[in-house]
Design a protein around this motif. Structure first.
Motif, PDB file in Angstrom:
ATOM      1  N   ALA A  75       2.895  -1.347  12.887  1.00  0.00           N
ATOM      2  CA  ALA A  75       1.946  -0.864  11.884  1.00  0.00           C
ATOM      3  C   ALA A  75       2.326   0.557  11.474  1.00  0.00           C
ATOM      4  CB  ALA A  75       0.534  -0.890  12.451  1.00  0.00           C
ATOM      5  N   VAL A  76       2.207   0.831  10.181  1.00  0.00           N
ATOM      6  CA  VAL A  76       2.461   2.168   9.647  1.00  0.00           C
ATOM      7  C   VAL A  76       1.461   2.409   8.523  1.00  0.00           C
ATOM      8  CG1 VAL A  76       4.224   1.410   7.992  1.00  0.00           C
ATOM      9  CG2 VAL A  76       4.235   3.761   8.791  1.00  0.00           C
ATOM     10  N   VAL A  77       1.000   3.649   8.411  1.00  0.00           N
ATOM     11  CA  VAL A  77       0.140   4.023   7.294  1.00  0.00           C
ATOM     12  C   VAL A  77       1.034   4.631   6.223  1.00  0.00           C
ATOM     13  CG1 VAL A  77      -1.721   5.538   6.519  1.00  0.00           C
ATOM     14  CG2 VAL A  77      -1.902   4.344   8.716  1.00  0.00           C
ATOM     15  N   VAL A  78       1.025   4.022   5.046  1.00  0.00           N
ATOM     16  CA  VAL A  78       1.782   4.545   3.907  1.00  0.00           C
ATOM     17  C   VAL A  78       0.837   5.494   3.165  1.00  0.00           C
ATOM     18  CG1 VAL A  78       3.034   3.997   1.799  1.00  0.00           C
ATOM     19  CG2 VAL A  78       3.161   2.452   3.778  1.00  0.00           C
ATOM     20  N   ALA A  79       1.157   6.779   3.201  1.00  0.00           N
ATOM     21  CA  ALA A  79       0.274   7.806   2.647  1.00  0.00           C
ATOM     22  C   ALA A  79       0.346   7.847   1.134  1.00  0.00           C
ATOM     23  CB  ALA A  79       0.640   9.166   3.229  1.00  0.00           C
ATOM     24  N   GLU A  80      -0.813   7.828   0.519  1.00  0.00           N
ATOM     25  CA  GLU A  80      -0.910   8.057  -0.922  1.00  0.00           C
ATOM     26  C   GLU A  80      -1.136   9.550  -1.174  1.00  0.00           C
ATOM     27  OE1 GLU A  80      -0.404   5.615  -3.059  1.00  0.00           O
ATOM     28  OE2 GLU A  80      -0.295   4.091  -1.494  1.00  0.00           O
ATOM     29  N   ARG A  87       9.075  -8.950  16.117  1.00  0.00           N
ATOM     30  CA  ARG A  87       8.130  -7.868  16.398  1.00  0.00           C
ATOM     31  C   ARG A  87       7.434  -7.447  15.114  1.00  0.00           C
ATOM     32  NH1 ARG A  87      10.070  -5.001  21.221  1.00  0.00           N
ATOM     33  NH2 ARG A  87      10.826  -6.699  22.512  1.00  0.00           N
ATOM     34  N   LYS A  88       6.333  -6.742  15.288  1.00  0.00           N
ATOM     35  CA  LYS A  88       5.595  -6.161  14.168  1.00  0.00           C
ATOM     36  C   LYS A  88       5.258  -4.719  14.510  1.00  0.00           C
ATOM     37  CE  LYS A  88       3.625 -10.411  12.463  1.00  0.00           C
ATOM     38  NZ  LYS A  88       2.444 -11.068  11.942  1.00  0.00           N
ATOM     39  N   ILE A 147      -0.459   7.556  15.461  1.00  0.00           N
ATOM     40  CA  ILE A 147      -0.315   6.666  14.326  1.00  0.00           C
ATOM     41  C   ILE A 147       0.879   7.094  13.476  1.00  0.00           C
ATOM     42  CG2 ILE A 147      -1.474   5.789  12.260  1.00  0.00           C
ATOM     43  CD1 ILE A 147      -4.126   6.367  13.834  1.00  0.00           C
ATOM     44  N   SER A 148       1.753   6.134  13.171  1.00  0.00           N
ATOM     45  CA  SER A 148       2.935   6.392  12.349  1.00  0.00           C
ATOM     46  C   SER A 148       2.526   6.505  10.887  1.00  0.00           C
ATOM     47  CB  SER A 148       3.949   5.264  12.503  1.00  0.00           C
ATOM     48  OG  SER A 148       4.389   5.184  13.834  1.00  0.00           O
ATOM     49  N   ILE A 149       3.025   7.567  10.240  1.00  0.00           N
ATOM     50  CA  ILE A 149       2.728   7.825   8.836  1.00  0.00           C
ATOM     51  C   ILE A 149       4.049   7.867   8.075  1.00  0.00           C
ATOM     52  CG2 ILE A 149       1.623   9.389   7.180  1.00  0.00           C
ATOM     53  CD1 ILE A 149      -0.337   8.372   9.314  1.00  0.00           C
ATOM     54  N   GLN A 150       4.043   7.325   6.867  1.00  0.00           N
ATOM     55  CA  GLN A 150       5.220   7.361   6.000  1.00  0.00           C
ATOM     56  C   GLN A 150       4.750   7.791   4.613  1.00  0.00           C
ATOM     57  OE1 GLN A 150       7.109   3.569   4.633  1.00  0.00           O
ATOM     58  NE2 GLN A 150       8.708   4.244   6.049  1.00  0.00           N
ATOM     59  N   CYS A 151       5.466   8.737   4.006  1.00  0.00           N
ATOM     60  CA  CYS A 151       5.137   9.140   2.641  1.00  0.00           C
ATOM     61  C   CYS A 151       6.411   9.229   1.804  1.00  0.00           C
ATOM     62  CB  CYS A 151       4.345  10.437   2.601  1.00  0.00           C
ATOM     63  SG  CYS A 151       5.008  11.777   3.571  1.00  0.00           S
ATOM     64  N   LEU A 163      -2.700   0.633   5.140  1.00  0.00           N
ATOM     65  CA  LEU A 163      -2.047   0.109   6.337  1.00  0.00           C
ATOM     66  C   LEU A 163      -1.037  -0.950   5.930  1.00  0.00           C
ATOM     67  CD1 LEU A 163      -1.979   0.113   9.438  1.00  0.00           C
ATOM     68  CD2 LEU A 163      -3.679  -1.712   9.368  1.00  0.00           C
ATOM     69  N   GLN A 164       0.164  -0.833   6.477  1.00  0.00           N
ATOM     70  CA  GLN A 164       1.224  -1.804   6.195  1.00  0.00           C
ATOM     71  C   GLN A 164       1.786  -2.292   7.529  1.00  0.00           C
ATOM     72  OE1 GLN A 164       4.026  -0.914   2.958  1.00  0.00           O
ATOM     73  NE2 GLN A 164       5.655  -1.138   4.464  1.00  0.00           N
ATOM     74  N   ILE A 165       1.954  -3.593   7.656  1.00  0.00           N
ATOM     75  CA  ILE A 165       2.523  -4.193   8.857  1.00  0.00           C
ATOM     76  C   ILE A 165       3.941  -4.638   8.535  1.00  0.00           C
ATOM     77  CG2 ILE A 165       2.270  -5.944  10.647  1.00  0.00           C
ATOM     78  CD1 ILE A 165      -0.077  -3.919  10.497  1.00  0.00           C
ATOM     79  N   ASN A 166       4.909  -4.064   9.225  1.00  0.00           N
ATOM     80  CA  ASN A 166       6.320  -4.406   9.012  1.00  0.00           C
ATOM     81  C   ASN A 166       6.785  -5.352  10.106  1.00  0.00           C
ATOM     82  OD1 ASN A 166       6.497  -2.636   6.802  1.00  0.00           O
ATOM     83  ND2 ASN A 166       6.888  -0.916   8.157  1.00  0.00           N
TER      84      ASN A 166
END
Length: 130
Positions: free
Chosen positions: A93-98, A90-91, A49-53, A77-80
């Motif tokens: 999914a990435v989890v934007v970490a709080e 294309r789409k 799973i892709s994570i972004q912070c 969860l954010q869908i780009n």
């Protein structure tokens, strides 16, 4: 509406830290999260799973987390959407970490060890695929 994701897993590589044009820190990494069951071959599978912070969390992750470390992530969860080179839509999914919680023990400098040490408790399954 509710959009909340909580994950616990291992980093597949060191976090990648970069900065936006206006100087905001952003870090990306992939978390391998094991599934609760074994497949037909008796092996555990994992999702990657892709994570972004962002900001201070991004800088702390890049400084303190490394490949193989356990961490927990709370976020959303954010869908780009984007257009691929071939022109198709294309789409991703990435989890934007709080919040990111470091679970792996902080590594201390090597000191003289006693001849015998007590065995450590097993916190996680060793048969996970990551």
């Amino acid at each position: 509406m509710l959009n909340n994701v909580t994950l616990v897993g291992r980093l597949t590589a060191d976090p990648e830290l970069r900065y936006t044009q206006n100087g905001t820190a952003v870090a990306s990494f992939t978390l391998a999260v094991g599934r609760d069951y074994k497949n037909a071959a008796g092996e555990r599978e994992a999702d990657f799973i892709s994570i972004q912070c962002w900001r201070g969390t991004a800088e702390n992750c890049a400084k303190h987390m490394h490949k193989g470390d356990f961490c927990a992530v709370d976020g959303r969860l954010q869908i780009n959407s984007y257009q691929a080179k071939d022109g198709s839509n294309r789409k991703a999914a990435v989890v934007v970490a709080e919040m990111v919680y470091f679970i792996s023990a902080i590594k201390q400098p090597q000191q003289d060890k006693p001849a015998e040490t007590a065995p450590r408790e097993k916190l996680f399954d060793d048969d996970l695929p990551f």
